[in-house]
Design a protein around this motif. Structure first.
Motif, mmCIF file in Angstrom:
data_model
loop_
_atom_site.group_PDB
_atom_site.id
_atom_site.type_symbol
_atom_site.label_atom_id
_atom_site.label_comp_id
_atom_site.label_asym_id
_atom_site.label_seq_id
_atom_site.Cartn_x
_atom_site.Cartn_y
_atom_site.Cartn_z
ATOM 1 N N LEU A 39 0.843 -1.200 0.000
ATOM 2 C CA LEU A 39 0.000 0.000 0.000
ATOM 3 C C LEU A 39 0.873 1.243 0.000
ATOM 4 O O LEU A 39 1.777 1.391 0.824
ATOM 5 C CB LEU A 39 -0.925 -0.001 1.219
ATOM 6 C CG LEU A 39 -1.847 -1.229 1.407
ATOM 7 C CD1 LEU A 39 -2.845 -0.975 2.519
ATOM 8 C CD2 LEU A 39 -2.556 -1.583 0.113
ATOM 9 N N ALA B 221 -0.601 4.560 -0.454
ATOM 10 C CA ALA B 221 -1.383 5.774 -0.211
ATOM 11 C C ALA B 221 -0.792 6.559 0.949
ATOM 12 O O ALA B 221 -0.114 6.009 1.829
ATOM 13 C CB ALA B 221 -2.836 5.408 0.089
ATOM 14 N N VAL C 276 -3.343 5.339 5.627
ATOM 15 C CA VAL C 276 -4.076 4.075 5.724
ATOM 16 C C VAL C 276 -4.638 3.986 7.144
ATOM 17 O O VAL C 276 -3.908 4.158 8.120
ATOM 18 C CB VAL C 276 -3.175 2.855 5.440
ATOM 19 C CG1 VAL C 276 -3.995 1.565 5.549
ATOM 20 C CG2 VAL C 276 -2.532 2.964 4.062
ATOM 21 N N GLU D 159 -7.419 2.668 2.351
ATOM 22 C CA GLU D 159 -6.441 3.611 1.793
ATOM 23 C C GLU D 159 -7.109 4.950 1.516
ATOM 24 O O GLU D 159 -8.228 5.000 0.984
ATOM 25 C CB GLU D 159 -5.900 3.076 0.466
ATOM 26 C CG GLU D 159 -4.788 2.069 0.592
ATOM 27 C CD GLU D 159 -4.172 1.794 -0.762
ATOM 28 O OE1 GLU D 159 -2.952 2.027 -0.918
ATOM 29 O OE2 GLU D 159 -4.895 1.366 -1.681
#
Length: 537
Positions: free
Chosen positions: A98, A100, A103, A125
């Motif tokens: 991930l 982003a 989170v 996200e």
């Protein structure tokens, strides 16, 4: 106890039970006989493959997972279970790809954990503006990310404004009672102010996104029966007293939108003023409705107040005292008797609207609406409905009182009153308004501006000096219109008078309850009590 009045109307003898605050007494022999008769009449909750009962109608059920349009039209209750800012489970800790900027980790519904799900959290996200991008959830409970477990926002908004996004899972299986059931959930994001970051996605609210549906001809009309998941992620559609249902004429179903009215699924349901007993096939793939053979009676709901006060929309939720899977709501018919199976019921909650006359329509204009009050209560004495009789249940005649107890005892199963405390105790004060049927009122709201009239309190010593005062703005968890705490660390030992006042509107005006309490000196060596945080209603 109850007062028995027998009235004769031609060849019919009607027995009116005027129920008093002490409740309805019944001997053990009568209770045992009634329970035995009920168990004989209400047969097994499931029906084997035998000959159908007279007048029985069968609905064949089919699982239906909702898309975003169906979800918006069928949205029921939603719940949130908290959010973590760091990964705490093998599944969320394994989401190393991930990228982003933010989170967060919303907790899964309790129902999923109870059905064998070991992972308690999903992952959400969000971009740098706080907008949700994708939801990750371990639907097959294997601790790793598989196909279908990364979910993108649907094409419609969630239920918390234009910035709310809606995520819908694919179908997944849940296990219960050594069987597996299909299930689908929805998650609506909500946003909150987050310091210098501005408005950010703060978490999700989970709701069910599936149902069981079937159609059949009942009373000459094609109807669609829909059973709803009792809790998001449980796959539990057929539990009486917990799941919910709607039963609509096919011709009246609004397929282009509109929320279908739901009721609690019950062993007894009422359709076109006829009561039906509900049973399921052993595999829960069919539901059978057969005309109830329980003896019938009638209930008249009355309110003991001044003649000038008008009331309407009086409704009660009734649960079988001996059979809690019997659970349904009834509404008054402008003083006309309501047909009701002859059972003993527990009144779970009730509500009505009232206003001072002479206007018959409280919604006629702004002036009349300002006089309208909404009133609710959450319990009352058992309601005994004998066979083939008319029962008058008379509510009202309100009285206020004050319940005082220590914080230590306050959250036990039964609310008890206490008069002697020790200096430094947190004294919990509850304003209790009861009616003559033992109904415990919890809301007196002015409808025009939805103002909630919370009770006020004041505490004085023996000389009449005011020690403390304010509004009891906390939710009364054990019944009552409001509660608050009095922290006594700085109070002198002695006797005190507590007065709490509740405005009940046109029903009884401002009611006052009071109690006397004694505060004794703290023994040497004991530390003073510590205040707890209290949430507002």
């Amino acid at each position: 106890m109850f007062k028995l009045v027998v009235k004769h109307f031609g060849r019919i003898t009607c027995v009116c039970l005027l129920l008093a605050a002490a409740g309805c007494g019944k001997t053990d022999a009568v209770k045992s006989q009634q329970k035995s008769e009920l168990q004989t009449t209400l047969t097994s909750n499931t029906q084997p493959n035998t000959a159908p009962l007279p007048g029985e109608v069968a609905f064949t059920l089919k699982y239906q997972g909702w898309d975003e349009k169906q979800q918006k039209n069928n949205l029921g209750g939603s719940s949130g279970y908290g959010v973590e800012k760091t990964a705490k489970t093998p599944f969320t800790q394994g989401l190393t790809s991930l990228t982003a900027s933010t989170v967060i980790y919303p907790a899964l519904p309790y129902s999923m954990r109870q059905n064998g799900q070991q992972q308690d959290y999903a992952a959400l996200e969000c971009d740098s503006n706080g907008k949700a991008l994708a939801l990750y959830i371990d639907l097959n409970n294997n601790g790793k990310l598989d196909d279908g477990e990364k979910i993108l926002p649907s094409g419609t908004s969630g239920v918390y404004g234009s910035n709310s996004l809606l995520f819908i899972t694919p179908d997944f299986e849940v296990s219960r009672d050594k069987k597996t059931f299909l299930c689908r959930m929805a998650a609506s994001t909500y946003m909150q102010e987050s310091g210098n970051k501005g408005v950010q996605t703060s978490g999700v609210m989970w709701s069910s996104a599936c149902s069981l549906e079937g159609s059949a001809i009942l009373n000459g009309q094609e109807r669609r029966l829909t059973l709803y998941d009792s809790n998001a992620g449980s796959g539990e559609f057929t539990t009486c007293g917990n799941s919910s249902y709607s039963l609509l004429k096919t011709s009246e179903i609004n397929r282009n939108g509109g929320y279908p009215s739901r009721q609690t699924l019950s062993r007894l349901i009422c359709v076109d003023e006829q009561y039906y007993e509900v049973r399921f096939s052993e595999d829960k793939q069919k539901v059978f409705l057969s005309p109830s053979v329980l003896p019938m009676s009638a209930l008249c709901v009355l309110l003991n107040t001044s003649a000038e006060v008008k009331t309407r929309d009086f409704s009660l939720n009734l649960v079988g005292q001996e059979t809690p899977e019997v659970n349904f709501s009834i509404s008054d018919r402008n003083g006309k008797p309501i047909d009701l199976p002859a059972l003993t019921y527990r009144i779970q909650y009730g509500n009505f609207i009232c206003w001072p006359g002479p206007d018959e329509d409280p919604y006629k204009n702004d002036s009349t609406r300002k006089k309208l009050w909404r009133v609710s209560f959450r319990e009352a004495n058992p309601l005994v409905i004998p066979p083939n009789q008319i029962v008058y249940a008379e509510f009202g005649k309100l009285k206020a009182s004050v319940i005082a107890d220590s914080r230590e005892n306050h959250y036990r199963s039964t609310l008890t009153t206490q008069t002697v405390f020790q200096q430094g105790d947190s004294v919990m004060l509850t304003c209790m308004v009861k009616g003559q049927l033992g109904e415990v009122y919890d809301r007196f709201n002015q409808d025009y501006n939805y103002k909630e009239n919370q009770p006020s309190y004041k505490i004085t010593d023996t000389s009449g000096t005011l020690i403390a005062s304010g509004v009891a703005a906390n939710y009364a968890q054990k019944g009552g219109t409001g509660e608050c705490s009095w922290e006594t660390q700085n109070a002198a030992p002695g006797k005190y008078t507590v007065v709490m006042e509740q405005n009940t509107g046109p029903l009884a005006g401002k009611l006052e309850g009071r109690t006397e309490i004694e505060l004794r000196a703290k023994p040497t060596g004991l530390s003073a009590g510590v205040s707890a945080l209290w949430g507002k209603r």
